[in-house]
Design a protein around this motif. Structure first.
Motif, PDB file in Angstrom:
ATOM      1  N   ASP A   1      14.918  -2.861  -3.292  1.00 10.00           N
ATOM      2  CA  ASP A   1      14.019  -2.523  -4.099  1.00 10.00           C
ATOM      3  C   ASP A   1      13.511  -4.291  -4.900  1.00 10.00           C
ATOM      4  O   ASP A   1      13.803  -5.262  -5.096  1.00 10.00           O
ATOM      5  N   TYR A   2      12.558  -3.532  -6.196  1.00  7.73           N
ATOM      6  CA  TYR A   2      11.596  -5.437  -6.955  1.00  7.73           C
ATOM      7  C   TYR A   2      11.954  -4.996  -8.007  1.00  7.73           C
ATOM      8  O   TYR A   2      12.058  -3.681  -8.572  1.00  7.73           O
ATOM      9  N   TRP A   3      12.068  -6.054  -8.580  1.00  8.78           N
ATOM     10  CA  TRP A   3      11.957  -5.328 -10.193  1.00  8.78           C
ATOM     11  C   TRP A   3      11.084  -6.683 -10.966  1.00  8.78           C
ATOM     12  O   TRP A   3      10.492  -7.271 -10.340  1.00  8.78           O
TER      13      TRP A   3
ATOM     14  N   GLU B   1      19.293   1.697 -30.864  1.00  9.33           N
ATOM     15  CA  GLU B   1      19.827   1.572 -29.445  1.00  9.33           C
ATOM     16  C   GLU B   1      18.701   1.582 -28.603  1.00  9.33           C
ATOM     17  O   GLU B   1      19.807   1.660 -27.082  1.00  9.33           O
ATOM     18  N   ASP B   2      17.719   2.182 -28.413  1.00 11.81           N
ATOM     19  CA  ASP B   2      16.957   2.416 -27.287  1.00 11.81           C
ATOM     20  C   ASP B   2      16.321   0.597 -27.563  1.00 11.81           C
ATOM     21  O   ASP B   2      15.932   0.052 -25.757  1.00 11.81           O
ATOM     22  N   THR B   3      16.621  -0.528 -28.536  1.00 15.98           N
ATOM     23  CA  THR B   3      16.155  -2.073 -28.241  1.00 15.98           C
ATOM     24  C   THR B   3      16.638  -2.704 -26.908  1.00 15.98           C
ATOM     25  O   THR B   3      17.891  -2.398 -26.722  1.00 15.98           O
ATOM     26  N   ALA B   4      16.366  -2.855 -26.001  1.00 21.59           N
ATOM     27  CA  ALA B   4      16.849  -3.231 -24.666  1.00 21.59           C
ATOM     28  C   ALA B   4      15.433  -4.057 -24.623  1.00 21.59           C
ATOM     29  O   ALA B   4      14.455  -4.170 -24.364  1.00 21.59           O
ATOM     30  N   LEU B   5      15.478  -5.042 -23.206  1.00 23.73           N
ATOM     31  CA  LEU B   5      14.484  -5.360 -22.466  1.00 23.73           C
ATOM     32  C   LEU B   5      14.282  -4.220 -21.230  1.00 23.73           C
ATOM     33  O   LEU B   5      15.633  -3.945 -20.637  1.00 23.73           O
ATOM     34  N   TYR B   6      13.127  -4.031 -20.969  1.00 22.47           N
ATOM     35  CA  TYR B   6      12.998  -2.607 -20.057  1.00 22.47           C
ATOM     36  C   TYR B   6      12.283  -3.333 -18.958  1.00 22.47           C
ATOM     37  O   TYR B   6      11.487  -4.646 -19.191  1.00 22.47           O
ATOM     38  N   TYR B   7      13.139  -2.882 -17.564  1.00 21.54           N
ATOM     39  CA  TYR B   7      12.478  -3.507 -16.441  1.00 21.54           C
ATOM     40  C   TYR B   7      11.817  -2.296 -15.498  1.00 21.54           C
ATOM     41  O   TYR B   7      11.957  -1.293 -15.918  1.00 21.54           O
ATOM     42  N   CYS B   8      11.062  -2.756 -14.556  1.00 23.30           N
ATOM     43  CA  CYS B   8      10.135  -1.638 -13.606  1.00 23.30           C
ATOM     44  C   CYS B   8      11.062  -1.782 -12.495  1.00 23.30           C
ATOM     45  O   CYS B   8      11.347  -3.364 -12.228  1.00 23.30           O
ATOM     46  N   ASN B   9      10.857  -1.029 -12.170  1.00 24.56           N
ATOM     47  CA  ASN B   9      11.739  -0.929 -10.617  1.00 24.56           C
ATOM     48  C   ASN B   9      11.247  -0.514  -9.329  1.00 24.56           C
ATOM     49  O   ASN B   9      10.001   0.948 -10.023  1.00 24.56           O
ATOM     50  N   ALA B  10      10.530  -0.865  -8.154  1.00 25.51           N
ATOM     51  CA  ALA B  10      10.328  -0.358  -7.400  1.00 25.51           C
ATOM     52  C   ALA B  10      11.118  -0.174  -6.012  1.00 25.51           C
ATOM     53  O   ALA B  10      11.540  -1.344  -5.578  1.00 25.51           O
ATOM     54  N   TYR B  11      11.130   1.134  -5.456  1.00 19.90           N
ATOM     55  CA  TYR B  11      11.708   1.473  -3.689  1.00 19.90           C
ATOM     56  C   TYR B  11      11.034   1.117  -3.063  1.00 19.90           C
ATOM     57  O   TYR B  11      10.256   2.696  -3.357  1.00 19.90           O
ATOM     58  N   VAL B  12      10.382  -0.180  -1.900  1.00 21.35           N
ATOM     59  CA  VAL B  12       9.460   0.053  -1.519  1.00 21.35           C
ATOM     60  C   VAL B  12       9.235  -0.629  -0.372  1.00 21.35           C
ATOM     61  O   VAL B  12      10.670  -1.782  -0.143  1.00 21.35           O
ATOM     62  N   LYS B  13       8.549  -0.107   0.818  1.00 17.48           N
ATOM     63  CA  LYS B  13       8.674  -1.827   2.034  1.00 17.48           C
ATOM     64  C   LYS B  13       7.073  -2.395   1.594  1.00 17.48           C
ATOM     65  O   LYS B  13       6.378  -1.594   1.051  1.00 17.48           O
ATOM     66  N   GLU B  14       6.863  -4.193   2.105  1.00 13.65           N
ATOM     67  CA  GLU B  14       6.156  -4.672   1.717  1.00 13.65           C
ATOM     68  C   GLU B  14       4.706  -3.979   2.901  1.00 13.65           C
ATOM     69  O   GLU B  14       3.627  -4.422   1.983  1.00 13.65           O
ATOM     70  N   SER B  15       5.074  -4.081   3.953  1.00 18.34           N
ATOM     71  CA  SER B  15       4.101  -3.926   4.693  1.00 18.34           C
ATOM     72  C   SER B  15       4.848  -3.121   5.853  1.00 18.34           C
ATOM     73  O   SER B  15       6.326  -2.031   5.888  1.00 18.34           O
TER      74      SER B  15
ATOM     75  N   ILE C   1       0.928  -1.008  -0.088  1.00 19.40           N
ATOM     76  CA  ILE C   1       0.471  -0.125   0.182  1.00 19.40           C
ATOM     77  C   ILE C   1       0.842   1.041   0.025  1.00 19.40           C
ATOM     78  O   ILE C   1       0.378   2.489  -0.158  1.00 19.40           O
ATOM     79  N   PHE C   2       2.320   1.071  -0.403  1.00 21.88           N
ATOM     80  CA  PHE C   2       3.363   2.288   0.645  1.00 21.88           C
ATOM     81  C   PHE C   2       3.854   2.752  -1.692  1.00 21.88           C
ATOM     82  O   PHE C   2       4.509   3.412  -1.362  1.00 21.88           O
ATOM     83  N   PHE C   3       3.180   2.152  -2.264  1.00 16.33           N
ATOM     84  CA  PHE C   3       3.763   2.613  -3.744  1.00 16.33           C
ATOM     85  C   PHE C   3       4.147   4.082  -3.696  1.00 16.33           C
ATOM     86  O   PHE C   3       4.762   4.834  -3.971  1.00 16.33           O
TER      87      PHE C   3
END
Length: 122
Positions: free
Chosen positions: A110-112, A89-103, A28-30
């Motif tokens: 970091d989560y990926w 050169e933008d060709t790549a695998l794009y990853y989402c990242n969040a720096y967050v606490k679960e609870s 709930i903290f995103f």
């Protein structure tokens, strides 16, 4: 459990556009913490692309400034990456990242996501 799921990747021509989405769940903290995008091309290390902090401020890697825009919809726990004027050169695998606490009792870390492929080709 925190989960990040990317979507929206695909094959586009140089100069084209794509919009990536990252749906976040498991916290709930995103909205209070940074979320961003990284990418990794074959044979290269994962590199920073863009980030938006909990206050709505964004920053970008020099390679994408003026072409990419990060945004987020906190009500949907979703972060987006609008990519315009795409280059090979933008060709790549794009990853989402969040720096967050679960609870409340968890630590920040970091989560990926699993990644979504973006291929820019003629």
């Amino acid at each position: 459990q925190v989960q990040l799921v990317e979507s929206g990747g695909g094959l586009v021509q140089p100069g084209g556009s794509l919009r990536l989405s990252c749906a976040a769940s498991g916290s709930i903290f995103f909205s209070s913490y940074p979320m961003g995008w990284y990418r990794q091309a074959p044979g290269k290390r994962r590199e920073y692309v863009a980030v938006m902090n909990g206050g709505g401020s964004s920053s970008y890697a020099d390679a994408v400034k003026g072409r990419f825009t990060i945004s987020r919809d906190n009500a949907k726990n979703t972060v987006y990456l609008q990519m315009n004027n795409l280059k090979i050169e933008d060709t790549a695998l794009y990853y989402c990242n969040a720096y967050v606490k679960e609870s409340y009792g968890s630590s920040l870390r970091d989560y990926w996501g699993q990644g979504t492929q973006v291929t820019v080709s003629s």
